[in-house]
Structures are given as structure tokens and as C-alpha cells.
Enzyme design. Structure first.
Site, PDB file in Angstrom:
ATOM      1  N   ASP A  74       0.828  -1.218   0.000  1.00 43.93           N
ATOM      2  CA  ASP A  74       0.000   0.000   0.000  1.00 43.93           C
ATOM      3  C   ASP A  74       0.859   1.263   0.000  1.00 43.93           C
ATOM      4  O   ASP A  74       0.551   2.244  -0.668  1.00 43.93           O
ATOM      5  CB  ASP A  74      -0.911   0.040   1.237  1.00 43.93           C
ATOM      6  N   ARG A  99      15.886   0.427 -14.596  1.00 39.11           N
ATOM      7  CA  ARG A  99      14.753  -0.386 -15.050  1.00 39.11           C
ATOM      8  C   ARG A  99      13.640  -0.296 -14.007  1.00 39.11           C
ATOM      9  O   ARG A  99      13.860  -0.593 -12.831  1.00 39.11           O
ATOM     10  CB  ARG A  99      15.192  -1.849 -15.232  1.00 39.11           C
ATOM     11  N   HIS A 144       4.988  -6.133 -14.653  1.00 37.77           N
ATOM     12  CA  HIS A 144       5.749  -6.806 -13.590  1.00 37.77           C
ATOM     13  C   HIS A 144       4.733  -7.259 -12.534  1.00 37.77           C
ATOM     14  O   HIS A 144       4.710  -6.753 -11.410  1.00 37.77           O
ATOM     15  CB  HIS A 144       6.820  -5.872 -13.015  1.00 37.77           C
ATOM     16  N   ASN A 188       7.832  -9.303 -17.294  1.00 37.89           N
ATOM     17  CA  ASN A 188       8.869  -9.776 -16.385  1.00 37.89           C
ATOM     18  C   ASN A 188       8.531 -11.199 -15.959  1.00 37.89           C
ATOM     19  O   ASN A 188       7.506 -11.449 -15.322  1.00 37.89           O
ATOM     20  CB  ASN A 188       8.941  -8.899 -15.129  1.00 37.89           C
ATOM     21  N   GLU A 189       9.398 -12.137 -16.310  1.00 39.98           N
ATOM     22  CA  GLU A 189       9.368 -13.503 -15.801  1.00 39.98           C
ATOM     23  C   GLU A 189       8.053 -14.248 -16.038  1.00 39.98           C
ATOM     24  O   GLU A 189       7.261 -14.462 -15.100  1.00 39.98           O
ATOM     25  CB  GLU A 189       9.713 -13.518 -14.307  1.00 39.98           C
ATOM     26  N   ASN A 331      16.847 -12.440 -16.258  1.00 37.39           N
ATOM     27  CA  ASN A 331      16.941 -12.315 -14.796  1.00 37.39           C
ATOM     28  C   ASN A 331      17.690 -13.540 -14.313  1.00 37.39           C
ATOM     29  O   ASN A 331      17.239 -14.677 -14.522  1.00 37.39           O
ATOM     30  CB  ASN A 331      15.555 -12.298 -14.147  1.00 37.39           C
ATOM     31  N   TYR A 333      19.796 -15.290 -10.960  1.00 35.26           N
ATOM     32  CA  TYR A 333      20.128 -15.176  -9.543  1.00 35.26           C
ATOM     33  C   TYR A 333      21.031 -16.287  -9.035  1.00 35.26           C
ATOM     34  O   TYR A 333      21.880 -16.059  -8.186  1.00 35.26           O
ATOM     35  CB  TYR A 333      18.843 -15.157  -8.695  1.00 35.26           C
ATOM     36  N   GLU A 401      18.010  -8.427 -14.082  1.00 38.78           N
ATOM     37  CA  GLU A 401      17.980  -8.540 -12.612  1.00 38.78           C
ATOM     38  C   GLU A 401      19.076  -9.482 -12.158  1.00 38.78           C
ATOM     39  O   GLU A 401      19.334 -10.511 -12.805  1.00 38.78           O
ATOM     40  CB  GLU A 401      16.649  -9.126 -12.104  1.00 38.78           C
TER      41      GLU A 401
END
Ligand SMILES: C[C@H]1O[C@@H](Oc2ccc([N+](=O)[O-])cc2)[C@H](O)[C@@H](O)[C@H]1O
Length: 507
Positions: A74, A99, A144, A188-189, A331, A333, A401
Site C-alpha cells: 500500500d 529499469r 511486472h 517480467n518472468e 533475470n 540469480y 535482474e
């Protein structure tokens, strides 16, 4: 004695050359260093100035148990009100690019393009203008994860008309911002959108419709991407001169042993994790991955379905989707090791994991982050990117990412994040040395934010955010100084220690 001196000189010379050779590993001047964020994770202002409700507003408000600390976005980092401070931080770091994503419901509250929220458009105009003023290249993700709730109520990604809704939204964004935005990312993804949103009880819309909805989502998402890409290519590119791609999460899945079965299991797992979405767009066939499609069809038949749970692509659809990219956003990781032999079927409903039948394993010695899924794995970026290059050719890649999480009390001296970034960027240099066409690297993330199901319990920021303080003050961590050093010198200085940790914009 003479021999001793000669030997000493030789050692010195070898050492000196090794050092200078290492110093030659530089990032090119036109390499884009940036950071990445997403609207729902940072903006807040969830109902400000005419914004519509999205699926994360809906889920966090109606089923807070889905979020470990029952929190929501929020207010988040309140970037809706703090965007100038965020751009100042980008300047402090010396970023070339940033980005971020547009909240669909902030500019189209009902999801449809008949009702444009001018206040939302104004917010993104101000934000983009502030970046442009300081020569920071905006890279915009259209989606996203925050679908307008009104579209979810019509079926979301499972509705065959979804691709039209997405194209219309994309056109509004190109129209309003394309004079300044030159790099567009459609989604995104896809894996996280379709698998985690439609086949698990984690991400919004938390449908858990098993491995049926997820595959319908996959097909519709790919077609939607292609529609937006072609809209840009046909109607905007000649005037605006930008590029359009998609971001896919590509962790590295290698075989646990040298056995053929493990090699096959790893390949299947790669096809399920990202090949499902990448193959139709980036391969010359323009279709879903073959082995995976065969396995899903087989499993579907065993389970009594009269057709494969993975919908097929028609020849026209394949032609439409194939080659719909200017770049591949990656992306990345971490890495996992895959074994065929240890897999035990666990699910009673159709599941994507059972469709693949592969067990993943992570060596204990790989250092752990705060996120259960994140480890520092050796050569991770190089393994993933060299595989992609070998598969799809030396196309343009942008790492959209890459980053490391700490716990909420991790503090400012984040040596584990520093170690991760240095290792990751060494791996990018290995890629560049090998001729892989990587044009940019976006660290996740500029600042701490709402980390989806983990709420505020996991922190990925180069800047710490104090979520207890209504003003949401931001303070640079050690990793921010280290990233700044790398960007400025285009080299990784492993001995650099910021002291004192005071941050300013370099003029
Ligand atoms: C931390 C960021 O994570 C991104 O999403 C994922 C999801 C899953 C994995 N994984 O390796 O299992 C990696 C990254 C997401 O795009 C971003 O918003 C952040 O939350």
C-alpha cells in the site's frame, strides 16, 4: 646468488603481468550499468489519484495470510512521493540506466484503454523526465505482475482475448512515453506469472489451478508479448527508434552427475523453467520445446485428458511469435543441480514438477542468502549466458535482474552482498571475454522493497529503507559504494573499502 636474484625477478615479472592482465578486464564504456525495481514493490500510492485496484492489492487486502508478515505494498517505499530522491540515488551511484515498471492500473484503472488516468500518466512523465534530465536511460517493463483486478475478474491470462488487452495497454504506453523510453520489456518472468500465479498458491492471483491454467497462461502470454512487439515494430519504431524485448528468469540448471539421465533431466528442467517461454520467441522453430511438449502430452494422456494440457501453437502463431525480439532480458540469480534418479512423484493433481520429473539439489557449501532459493553459485552467470548464446545465437542480452537478499536486521555493512555482486560481475566479465553480447547489467535492487510473499522480511536494496518511518528515508549500504566504484572505473577493485560511507553525486 645470481640465480636467486634472477628467480626473484622472474616471479616479480610474472606477478606484475598477471596483475596488469587482470586490470585489463574492463567493462566497455557503452555497457549499461543500472538497477531494477517494480511498481508494486516500491511505489505505494495504491489508490492515489485515480489508480485502479490490481491483483496484488486484491490478494494482500483479502488474503493477507499469503504474505509471511501479512504486509502489503500500500505504501511500500513510497516512491510515488519519493521519486526525486530515487533519481538522486541513481545519480549518486552514477547509473547509466534504470529499469522500472509501469503499473497498468495506475494509467488504465479498469485495464482497458478507453479510460486513461491522466494523473497516472503525469506521474510516469515526471519520473521519466527526472531520469532523462540526468542522462539516465529509462528501461520500462510493461508488466511486472500487477494485473488490473478488473481484467483478472474476466479470467486474466487465461482469457484468449488477453493478448488484445495487453496490446492496447502497450500502445497507450508507447504513445505517451515512447518519445523518451527506448528500451521496452513486455513481461517480467513469464514462469513466475504463469507457474506461481496459476499453478501454485504463492503469487497473485493465487489460483492454484494446477498444471492446466499455467500452460494456458504460457500460450496467451507469449502471444501477448508478440502482439506488443509487432505493434511497436509496425507503428512506433520508425519514429521512436527504440527496442522491444522480454525478460525471462534464467537460473542455471546443470546435471548433478555425468550420467545421461541427469543430463536429460537437467535439459527437461531448463525447458520447463524458461525454455517454455523462450523457445517460441528465440528459436528458429518458433514452438514450445520438443521433449517437454512430448512429456506433457504423455502425462496428460496417462491422467485421462483427451488432449495435452499444453495447448499447441498453430503455424500462423509460430510465425507470429518467432523472432519477436530486439533483445533477451535475462533475470539471473542462482544455480541448481538436477538429478533424474532421486525424483519421487509428490502431487496428486497434475503438476509442472511431475511433468518434468526432476529433483533439484544445492550444495551446502554454496553461501546462502536470506531467501531460501538464493545461493551464491560458482560461474552462475557464465553457465547460463553461454548456454543461451549457444542455443539462440549471439543475440543482444541485457541482464535485467541479479541481486542478493539479507534479513530485515541485516544493516548497512552488507559484506555478503558485496561478495555476491563482485562474483556476479566477474562472471559477466567472463562472458564478455568469451564474446557474449551482453549490453547491460541491472542490479536488483536500487532500494529495499516489498518482496512479494516475504513482505518486508527480505531486503534486496543497495539502499536500506526504514519502513518504520513514514518518510521512508533511504541510506546507502556498503554494496552501494562498491557498485559505484565498479560503475565509475569500469573495473572490479576487490580491495576497495568505502571509508567513510558518505554518499554524494559526482559532478
Ligand atoms: C528478488 C526478485 O525476484 C524476481 O523473481 C524471482 C523469482 C524466483 C527466482 N528464483 O531463482 O527462484 C528468482 C527471481 C522478481 O522479478 C523481482 O520482482 C524480485 O522480487
Amino acid at each position: 646468488m645470481k640465480l636467486f636474484i634472477l628467480f626473484g625477478c622472474l616471479i616479480y615479472l610474472v606477478g606484475y603481468h598477471a596483475k596488469t592482465l587482470k586490470q585489463q578486464r574492463r567493462f566497455p564504456e557503452d555497457f549499461l550499468f543500472g538497477t531494477a525495481t517494480a511498481a508494486y514493490q516500491i511505489e505505494g500510492g495504491w489508490n492515489a489519484d485515480g489508480k485502479g485496484e490490481n491483483i496484488w492489492d486484491y490478494v494482500t487486502h483479502n488474503t493477507p495470510t499469503v504474505i509471511t508478515d501479512a504486509s502489503n505494498g500500500d505504501v511500500a517505499a513510497d516512491s510515488y512521493n519519493n521519486y526525486k530522491r530515487d533519481v538522486q540515488m541513481m545519480r549518486e551511484l552514477g547509473l547509466d540506466a534504470y529499469r522500472f515498471s509501469i503499473s497498468w492500473a495506475r494509467i488504465l484503472p479498469d485495464g482497458f484503454s478507453n479510460n486513461v488516468n491522466e494523473a497516472g500518466v503525469k506521474f510516469y512523465n515526471n519520473y521519466i523526465n527526472e531520469m532523462i534530465k540526468y542522462n539516465i536511460e529509462p528501461i520500462v517493463t510493461l508488466y511486472h505482475w500487477d494485473l488490473p483486478q478488473k481484467l483478472q475478474e474476466l479470467g486474466g491470462f487465461a482469457n484468449p482475448l488477453f493478448s488484445d488487452w495487453f496490446e492496447d495497454y502497450a500502445r497507450v504506453a508507447f504513445d505517451h512515453f515512447g518519445d523518451r523510453v527506448k528500451l521496452w520489456i513486455t513481461f517480467n518472468e513469464p514462469r513466475e506469472i504463469c507457474y506461481e500465479g496459476y499453478a501454485s498458491d504463492t503469487k497473485a492471483p493465487v489460483l492454484n489451478s494446477s498444471a492446466v491454467g499455467a500452460y494456458i497462461c504460457a500460450k496467451n502470454l507469449i502471444l501477448s508479448h508478440a502482439k506488443a512487439y509487432h505493434a511497436y515494430n509496425n507503428d512506433f519504431k520508425s519514429n521512436q527508434g527504440g527496442e522491444c524485448g522480454i525478460t525471462i528468469s534464467v537460473n542455471w540448471y546443470g546435471p548433478l552427475t555425468d550420467s545421461k539421465d541427469d543430463a536429460m533431466a537437467a535439459e527437461l528442467r531448463r525447458q520447463a523453467e524458461w525454455g517454455l517461454y523462450a523457445e517460441p520467441i528465440f528459436s528458429s522453430e518458433g514452438d514450445f520445446p520438443k521433449e517437454l511438449s512430448r512429456k506433457i502430452a504423455l502425462k496428460s494422456a496417462e491422467q485421462g485428458y483427451s488432449r495435452s494440457r499444453l495447448p499447441s501453437l498453430t503455424d500462423d502463431e509460430k510465425d507470429f511469435v518467432k523472432g519477436s525480439f530486439d533483445f533477451f532480458g535475462v533475470n539471473h540469480y542462482t544455480s541448481l543441480l538436477v538429478s533424474a534418479s532421486e525424483y519421487k512423484q509428490e502431487f496428486i493433481v497434475p503438476s509442472m514438477l511431475d511433468d518434468v520429473g526432476a529433483f533439484t539439489y544445492v550444495p551446502e557449501e554454496w553461501p546462502k542468502a536470506a531467501s531460501y532459493w538464493l545461493r551464491l553459485a560458482p560461474n552462475s552467470i557464465y553457465n547460463a549466458l553461454s548456454h543461451l548464446r549457444n542455443k539462440y545465437g549471439n543475440i543482444k542480452f541485457i541482464i535485467t535482474e541479479n541481486g542478493w537478499s539479507s534479513g530485515p536486521s541485516g544493516g548497512l555493512i552488507d559484506d555478503d552482498r558485496v561478495r555476491y555482486y563482485r562474483a556476479a560481475l566477474e562472471s559477466v566479465l567472463d562472458c564478455l571475454d568469451d564474446g557474449i553480447n551482453i549490453k547491460g547489467y541491472m542490479a536488483w535492487s536500487l532500494l529495499d522493497n516489498f518482496e512479494w510473499n516475504e513482505g518486508y522480511l527480505e531486503r534486496f536494496g543497495l539502499y536500506e529503507v526504514d519502513f518504520e518511518d513514514p518518510a521512508r528515508p533511504r541510506t546507502p549500504r556498503k554494496s552501494a559504494f562498491v557498485y559505484k566504484q565498479i560503475i565509475k572505473s569500469r573495473e572490479i577493485d576487490h580491495s576497495y573499502e568505502p571509508d567513510p560511507m558518505t554518499m554524494a553525486v559526482d559532478e
